[in-house]
Design a protein around this motif. Structure first.
Motif: not given
Length: 416
Positions: A180-188
């Protein structure tokens, strides 16, 4: 604003002038019902599920830096649920199921790719152990398949299957695992929580706790005092430092774990592969870089960088199974601070102080656990009882002898 393909087309036709900030930048209020300390994946997921699933209001997430600047953006992006023990496997399978519907849930492209994960087998004893693990996974509703050497060679032709020292005799595959795209998890999660009314307050470091009559009633921060009905702590490798402010000594240590990315290559790695005779794991990002890592640096540290001996050890592990990768150039490397517990498993529990709750001790399992960690911590904060999949993650297991030692390494945190 709801993201969609039509929204992208609309914005493209209008010069991309209509995009709005993904989340607000509010000033902290004097008081909240619930404060989550830590704006990483676990903290943001907790706030999101508190608001969405448990109907909680007046929630704040306090982050000392910026969203995505900690471990949630400093990992090798792997998700899986291939665990052995009953205390772990149901929890991580719950997390994997949450991953599978996450993008639709919070309306954000987290680039979830269930490309599969393969644990290589190098001895007969290891095969027996992996068969046992695979059966435990199946009993808990996960997927697992034992692959032969021929099946592995067909999927990963660059593997050195005939190595005299580390012959590959098969592997345990979980096809639903992946990256999974790690920073996209935080942003989402940040965007989703903000949409539900959660205040995400960056550059707000917690410097102390305020207690009255044995109850924690608020936090002192770099932006002033903030009162709270309940306080949840989810700060990963900084857990010991944070909880020391309330005179708690945790059964864990902080260690640095390095990760690496190579230059971009043509597609050579269709999934995630782990080395069974050493500590090395590797996948290939959508940009083409090989993303890999290995062991901890082996000593206590709060530094977000590592040292060269571990770099050498990780590269040796990679060369043992992928000799061709020796020609790839390293693009960048970094370190994350791991909260290593005494038995290698996490803690999601109330503390002895009323109103103060703790989430930590994730060792290597933090990123893959993000959705379930947030959901279970939210469940605990909202209902004051553990989620059914997290009943084993209590502080008192170290007193009662109910450790969850997945690797059987004993009470030495850096070995888990």
């Amino acid at each position: 604003m709801r993201y969609s393909g039509l929204q992208v087309i609309k914005q493209a036709l209008t010069g991309h002038k209509g995009w709005k900030p993904a989340w607000r930048d509010p000033e902290p209020k004097p008081n909240y019902d619930i404060i989550i300390i830590g704006g990483g994946g676990h903290g943001l997921a907790t706030a999101y599920y508190l608001a969405k699933e448990f109907g909680q209001k007046r929630i704040a997430v306090l982050e000392k830096g910026w969203i995505g600047g900690g471990n949630v953006g400093r990992n090798t992006t792997i998700i899986r649920s291939n665990y052995l023990l009953d205390g772990n496997e149901p929890f991580y399978e719950f997390s994997l199921k949450l991953w599978e519907g996450l993008e639709q849930d919070f309306n954000y492209n987290a680039m979830i790719s269930q490309r599969g994960i393969l644990n290589l087998i190098h001895s007969d004893a290891q095969r027996d152990a992996f068969i046992r693990r695979g059966n435990a996974m199946l009993l808990n509703g996960a997927d697992a398949e034992m692959l032969t050497t021929e099946q592995i060679k067909a999927r990963y032709p660059y593997l050195n299957t005939e190595d005299a020292r580390f012959p590959i005799k098969g592997g345990l595959a979980q096809h639903r695992g992946g990256t999974v795209r790690h920073d996209a998890v935080a942003w989402g999660y940040a965007r989703g929580a903000d949409k539900l009314g959660v205040d995400i307050i960056q550059n707000c470091e917690v410097t102390g706790f305020r207690q009255e009559n044995g109850r924690c009633v608020g936090v002192e921060t770099s932006r002033g005092y903030i009162g709270a009905g309940k306080i949840g702590c989810a700060v990963a490798g900084s857990s010991s430092r944070l909880m020391s402010k309330v005179d708690m000594r945790l059964p864990m240590e902080s260690h640095v774990l390095q990760a690496f990315v190579s230059e971009g290559l043509k597609p050579v790695m269709p999934g995630v592969v782990t080395f069974g005779a050493g500590h090395f794991y590797c996948s290939q990002s959508d940009k083409g870089g090989l993303v890999f890592g290995g062991d901890l640096d082996g000593y206590n540290s709060y530094a977000q960088r590592g040292n060269l001996p571990v770099v050498e050890d990780v590269c040796e592990g990679g060369m043992a199974i992928f000799p061709a990768f020796g020609r790839a150039r390293l693009l960048r490397m970094w370190g994350g601070i791991m909260d290593m517990s005494m038995d290698g498993s996490p803690i999601i529990d109330r503390t002895p102080i009323d109103g103060l709750y703790f989430n930590g001790g994730w060792c290597y399992g933090g990123f893959k656990a993000t959705p379930a960690s947030g959901f279970c911590f939210a469940h605990l904060l909202a209902r004051d009882e553990p989620h059914p999949t997290a009943t084993a993650y209590r502080f008192n297991r170290f007193e009662t002898g109910h450790m969850i030692d997945e690797k059987g390494m004993g009470n030495q945190p850096n070995l888990h």
